[in-house]
Motif scaffolding. Structure first.
Motif, mmCIF file in Angstrom:
data_model
loop_
_atom_site.group_PDB
_atom_site.id
_atom_site.type_symbol
_atom_site.label_atom_id
_atom_site.label_comp_id
_atom_site.label_asym_id
_atom_site.label_seq_id
_atom_site.Cartn_x
_atom_site.Cartn_y
_atom_site.Cartn_z
ATOM 1 N N PHE B 80 0.852 -1.198 0.000
ATOM 2 C CA PHE B 80 0.000 0.000 0.000
ATOM 3 C C PHE B 80 0.884 1.243 0.000
ATOM 4 C CE2 PHE B 80 -3.205 2.980 1.205
ATOM 5 C CZ PHE B 80 -4.444 2.378 0.985
ATOM 6 N N PHE B 99 11.296 -3.240 7.241
ATOM 7 C CA PHE B 99 10.169 -3.478 8.167
ATOM 8 C C PHE B 99 9.170 -4.525 7.662
ATOM 9 C CE2 PHE B 99 6.488 -2.116 10.739
ATOM 10 C CZ PHE B 99 7.099 -1.986 11.975
ATOM 11 N N PRO B 100 8.712 -4.434 6.402
ATOM 12 C CA PRO B 100 7.762 -5.446 5.927
ATOM 13 C C PRO B 100 8.375 -6.838 5.852
ATOM 14 C CG PRO B 100 7.808 -3.557 4.451
ATOM 15 C CD PRO B 100 8.943 -3.393 5.403
ATOM 16 N N ARG B 147 9.042 0.452 -0.296
ATOM 17 C CA ARG B 147 8.557 -0.334 0.835
ATOM 18 C C ARG B 147 7.357 -1.185 0.428
ATOM 19 N NH1 ARG B 147 6.462 2.714 6.061
ATOM 20 N NH2 ARG B 147 4.750 3.096 4.628
ATOM 21 N N ARG B 151 8.254 -6.584 -0.534
ATOM 22 C CA ARG B 151 7.776 -7.926 -0.185
ATOM 23 C C ARG B 151 7.330 -8.687 -1.435
ATOM 24 N NH1 ARG B 151 3.167 -8.908 3.475
ATOM 25 N NH2 ARG B 151 2.539 -7.076 2.328
ATOM 26 N N VAL C 167 -0.689 -3.346 6.667
ATOM 27 C CA VAL C 167 -0.585 -3.856 5.305
ATOM 28 C C VAL C 167 0.749 -4.567 5.109
ATOM 29 C CG1 VAL C 167 -0.609 -3.220 2.877
ATOM 30 C CG2 VAL C 167 -2.079 -2.027 4.468
ATOM 31 N N ASP C 168 1.779 -4.094 5.804
ATOM 32 C CA ASP C 168 3.094 -4.719 5.686
ATOM 33 C C ASP C 168 3.153 -6.092 6.341
ATOM 34 O OD1 ASP C 168 4.186 -2.700 4.250
ATOM 35 O OD2 ASP C 168 5.174 -1.714 5.938
ATOM 36 N N TYR C 170 1.983 -6.832 9.737
ATOM 37 C CA TYR C 170 2.008 -6.867 11.201
ATOM 38 C C TYR C 170 0.591 -6.934 11.756
ATOM 39 C CZ TYR C 170 6.931 -5.659 11.023
ATOM 40 O OH TYR C 170 8.272 -5.677 10.788
ATOM 41 N N ARG C 178 5.356 -1.450 17.719
ATOM 42 C CA ARG C 178 6.491 -1.087 16.876
ATOM 43 C C ARG C 178 6.351 0.311 16.276
ATOM 44 N NH1 ARG C 178 9.412 -5.437 14.785
ATOM 45 N NH2 ARG C 178 10.613 -3.728 13.917
#
Lengths: 245, 356, 269
Positions: B80, B99-100, B147, B151, C167-168, C170, C178
């Motif tokens: 997103f 982070f992802p 970002r 992924r 969305v990542d 978590y 975090r």
């Protein structure tokens, strides 16, 4: 050059502004004529907003002069300069009606205007901006375009000597931006108040400008009519700002 | 092959306001679809429902053959991109990118490799140790794209990612997004209110208004064959002009008795009152008083645009815009005749606004 | 002018503190003198005897109790308050405004009005004279302040940050830890200072509930004043100085957070 300005309203001479060690305006000269609409174009961080704030008296230059209508105003507080500033985020007072928002600048203690005069001015501004139907609506219930009209109206009611616009249409939908751009162009013809208008939208710049001033490196890098700036940009950076690459 | 399918997806808020009224949409794998509409049309809500950030109150969402309507966002495998970048301010660019990956348990050695890879791809390698607030808006959005990409999600969702950037940055970053999307073949759903952006980027455009889809089609189809007055006006800069007229056997007739067009070029046999739509570029401006067809109007505004001009004219209360060459000049208040080109004429129903 | 005002204020605020320092250095006899003895070495011979008494006696134990109770309750308050505030800030809770008001209303009553019922309740639960008893009480009492303070701070953190984390990949809880907590640090520091000061200095409940075990320093001070051998002023003065120093140190440590204010420069403003 036809750049000699007739009956200047605003004259900046060698204006320098620094933030810490960073020089933002480096000896900037600028003259704006009565009834003129001057577009200020420049990349992000070029100092466009600082320039407006300096003219409005919200920022004091470390050197140089700011003269409004022939009077040195370099150190005058904002209230004495009689300029109006319209920001990109419409700072209306929520909970107040549009009418009350519009009347607010007129009710400043120093003005001593009668209620009738205030009413008349508010109605006049509302009619010019096509917001007569919204006068009794609370400000927070307006759409983005309506809010920006009210924000312009609030600057308008005072009939200031100079209008300063800081990207007033940036936060609006593209379609609305187009429509308001046209309205602003029509409005200024009726007003005859000089305007300094900061934008990074080239359509806005080209369409509205009497003259375009390109701000780069803390000085005016180029100034001239829309046609001349478009046809003969002095640097590649100016050309890029106008979307010519 | 359909990759993302929305079936009657609806959103009603707790206070009863309906943001989206049952939207149907099928997006093919690798396709770039743009949701276009004015603010408040439900485009962002629709996007957020696909991401799982907003719960659909009706209908179902299918992603890669799986119903995901009630799955949390973390299990949908989407990337997103937010309008205001939403980079974590307390983390460096490197940590933001990693982070992802951390979320899905990628070992740190591989994380470092992929961070470098994606940073190089979007051109932010030199910025890896910086904090987000030290970057320009354009660079922040680049990092934010990276970002969303890192992924390797199967679906990219973008909520007005270019909205807050300067015009020049917007153009270059738009082209960049397009290129990345093509290269990675990521199915993409992109929200904007800027029709120019939509036209540049989209394989297909979805025009939305008031919580409903008004038209779906390629940019050319949307521009040239709008199905309603709303779409015709919203798409195009400026939008289409509308002129009330009567369609007779002899042609399109105006209220003042003049003809707008002698021969009927339009695609319908309906006679009677119609709304004629014509885009600014299909309106010719003439000063020849002997002109037999066209609208008589007065020039009210001339907007210079560098490579062309937009001439605004008033025809007895009807405001029209013509796009003319930059070299052609008309004084304010001048009397002109606006002559539409047959090829550019579209007809609409005066009541429903639907194309005829 | 401005300088004068600040100087005057500093003098006014510093004077009692200075007097405390002087007193703590005096021999006991000098403290009861009727003349103003100001200059160490001239008016009296400075001695550290009071500090010696302080640290060989029970004071370290009382200080220990104070530290355990105040620190534990502060940590608990800040954590619970942040979590509660996050809930109020982010989720549409039925009647959330009423709940918030209710939470605030727990502070309307003077706390001492509930001493008796709390005492009765605590007796049944065997909580008087324990660390846990005061920890629970202070946490409960300061929680309302923490929720209100933290809600303001969390409201200012754009939702997009945690949505990006969701969305990542978590979970909501991970995103909270975090992403939200690191950005709410300023608010948590402010809240912690208030809670710590309040718990550290509390006297009324501490005196009623804990007079045998887990006695805190303020209660001990009060006890000293009824001392049959006369009031040991230097010891009290020394104790007070030792007692206020952790608060000062803590406030100085988090000052950076307190003064930085909330700046979210990364989400364009």
């Amino acid at each position: 050059m036809s750049d000699a300005v007739q009956s200047p309203v605003l004259v900046l001479g060698g204006v320098r502004v620094e933030f810490g060690r960073k020089s933002v305006l480096a000896g900037l000269d600028l003259t704006v004529g009565a009834n003129e609409l001057l577009i200020v174009l420049g990349a992000t961080g070029a100092g466009k907003t600082t320039l407006l704030r300096t003219i409005a008296g919200l920022q004091t230059p470390i050197a140089g002069t700011v003269a409004i209508a022939g009077v040195d105003m370099t150190h005058a507080p904002p209230g004495l300069r009689d300029v109006a500033l319209v920001f990109q985020n419409f700072s209306l007072y929520p909970g107040w009606s549009v009418r009350r928002n519009l009347a607010f600048p007129l009710r400043a203690p120093g003005r001593q205007l009668s209620d009738d005069v205030i009413d008349e001015r508010v109605t006049w501004a509302a009619r010019l901006l096509h917001i007569e139907g919204l006068l009794d609506k609370p400000a927070e219930r307006l759409s983005g375009g309506q809010m920006q009209r009210v924000a312009i109206g609030r600057a308008l009611v005072r009939r200031p000597r100079i209008f300063l616009f800081d990207e007033p249409l940036t936060n609006l939908d593209a379609k609305l931006r187009e429509e308001l751009r046209v309205e602003l162009a029509l409005l200024r013809r009726q007003l005859g108040i000089p305007m300094i208008y900061v934008t990074h939208d080239r359509s806005e710049a080209l369409a509205l400008a009497d003259r375009i001033a390109v701000l780069a490196g803390g000085v005016i890098a180029q100034i001239g009519s829309s046609e001349s700036v478009w046809n003969t940009p002095v640097t590649a950076a100016v050309a890029a700002l106008l979307g010519r690459s | 092959m359909t990759f993302l399918a929305l079936n009657a997806v609806a959103k009603t808020y707790a206070d009863g306001t309906i943001a989206v009224h049952g939207v149907d949409l099928a997006v093919d794998e690798g396709e770039f679809v743009v949701l276009l509409g004015p603010s408040g049309c439900g485009k962002t809500t629709t996007l957020r429902m696909v991401a799982g950030l907003e719960r659909a109150t009706g209908g179902s969402i299918q992603l890669a053959g799986k119903i995901v309507t009630d799955l949390p966002p973390s299990q949908r495998d989407v990337g997103f991109v937010f309008q205001f970048y939403a980079l974590y301010p307390h983390l460096t660019v490197r940590d933001n990118l990693a982070f992802p990956l951390e979320a899905v348990g990628v070992p740190w050695r591989e994380r470092a490799v992929r961070v470098n890879e994606v940073a190089a791809a979007v051109g932010v390698t030199e910025l890896l140790s910086a904090l987000p607030r030290q970057l320009s808006g354009g660079d922040q959005q680049r990092v934010s794209l990276a970002r969303a990409l890192i992924r390797r999600p199967r679906l990219w969702l973008m909520d007005e990612p270019l909205g807050t950037l300067d015009a020049a940055v917007r153009a270059s970053l738009g082209a960049f997004i397009h290129e990345q999307q093509r290269r990675h073949r990521v199915t993409t759903l992109f929200v904007t209110h800027d029709q120019e952006e939509a036209m540049q980027l989209a394989d297909r455009v979805v025009v939305m208004e008031a919580g409903r889809i008004r038209q779906v089609g390629t940019p050319t189809a949307i521009h040239d064959a709008p199905r309603s007055r709303f779409v015709a006006h919203f798409v195009g800069s400026p939008g289409m002009n509308f002129i009330p007229a009567t369609r007779t056997a002899q042609g399109l007739c105006l209220a003042d008795g003049r003809h707008l067009m002698i021969h009927n070029a339009a695609s319908t046999d309906v006679l009677g009152p119609v709304i004629v739509g014509v885009r600014p570029q299909w309106l010719q401006v003439s000063t020849d008083e002997s002109e037999k067809v066209g609208l008589v109007a007065t020039v009210v505004l001339d907007e210079y645009q560098g490579d062309h001009r937009l001439l605004h004219a008033d025809a007895e209360g009807l405001r029209l815009v013509a796009r003319i060459p930059a070299t052609q000049r008309h004084a304010l208040g001048a009397r002109v005749i606006l002559v539409p080109h047959a090829e550019g004429i579209r007809l609409f129903d005066p009541h429903s606004g639907a194309a005829l | 002018m401005r300088f004068l005002i600040i100087f005057g204020y500093a003098l006014l605020a510093g004077l009692p503190l200075g007097w405390l320092v002087l007193t703590s250095l005096k021999p006991v006899a000098a403290t009861t003198s009727t003349s103003l003895l100001m200059w160490p070495g001239i008016d009296f011979i400075p001695t550290l005897a009071a500090y010696g008494d302080l640290f060989t006696g029970d004071f370290p134990r009382y200080l220990g109790s104070s530290v355990v109770i105040a620190v534990t309750s502060t940590i608990a308050t800040v954590l619970l308050g942040t979590a509660c505030a996050y809930g109020f800030s982010r989720f549409p809770l039925a009647g959330s405004k009423d709940w918030l008001f209710f939470i605030l209303s727990t502070r309307f009553m003077p706390p001492l009005a509930v001493v008796a019922p709390v005492l009765v309740m605590y007796r049944m639960l065997d909580l008087p004279n324990t660390h846990l008893g005061l920890i629970i009480l202070y946490t409960a009492f300061n929680l309302s302040l923490a929720v209100w303070l933290m809600k303001g701070f969390i409201d200012d953190i754009p939702r997009a940050f945690e949505e990006a984390a969701l969305v990542d990949g978590y979970t909501r809880w991970q995103a909270f830890w975090r992403v939200i907590v690191p950005q709410a640090r300023t608010g948590m520091a402010v809240t912690a200072v208030f809670c710590l000061i309040s718990a550290w200095n509390e006297y009324g409940f501490a005196m009623t509930l804990n007079h045998v075990h887990a006695v805190t320093v303020p209660v001990w001070f009060a006890g000293l004043q009824g001392n049959v051998q006369g009031v040991p002023w230097p010891t009290i003065a020394g104790g007070v100085l030792v007692f206020v120093s952790p608060i000062i140190v803590f406030t100085v440590l988090v000052r950076k957070h307190l003064l930085r204010g909330v700046t979210f420069g990364t989400v364009k403003g």
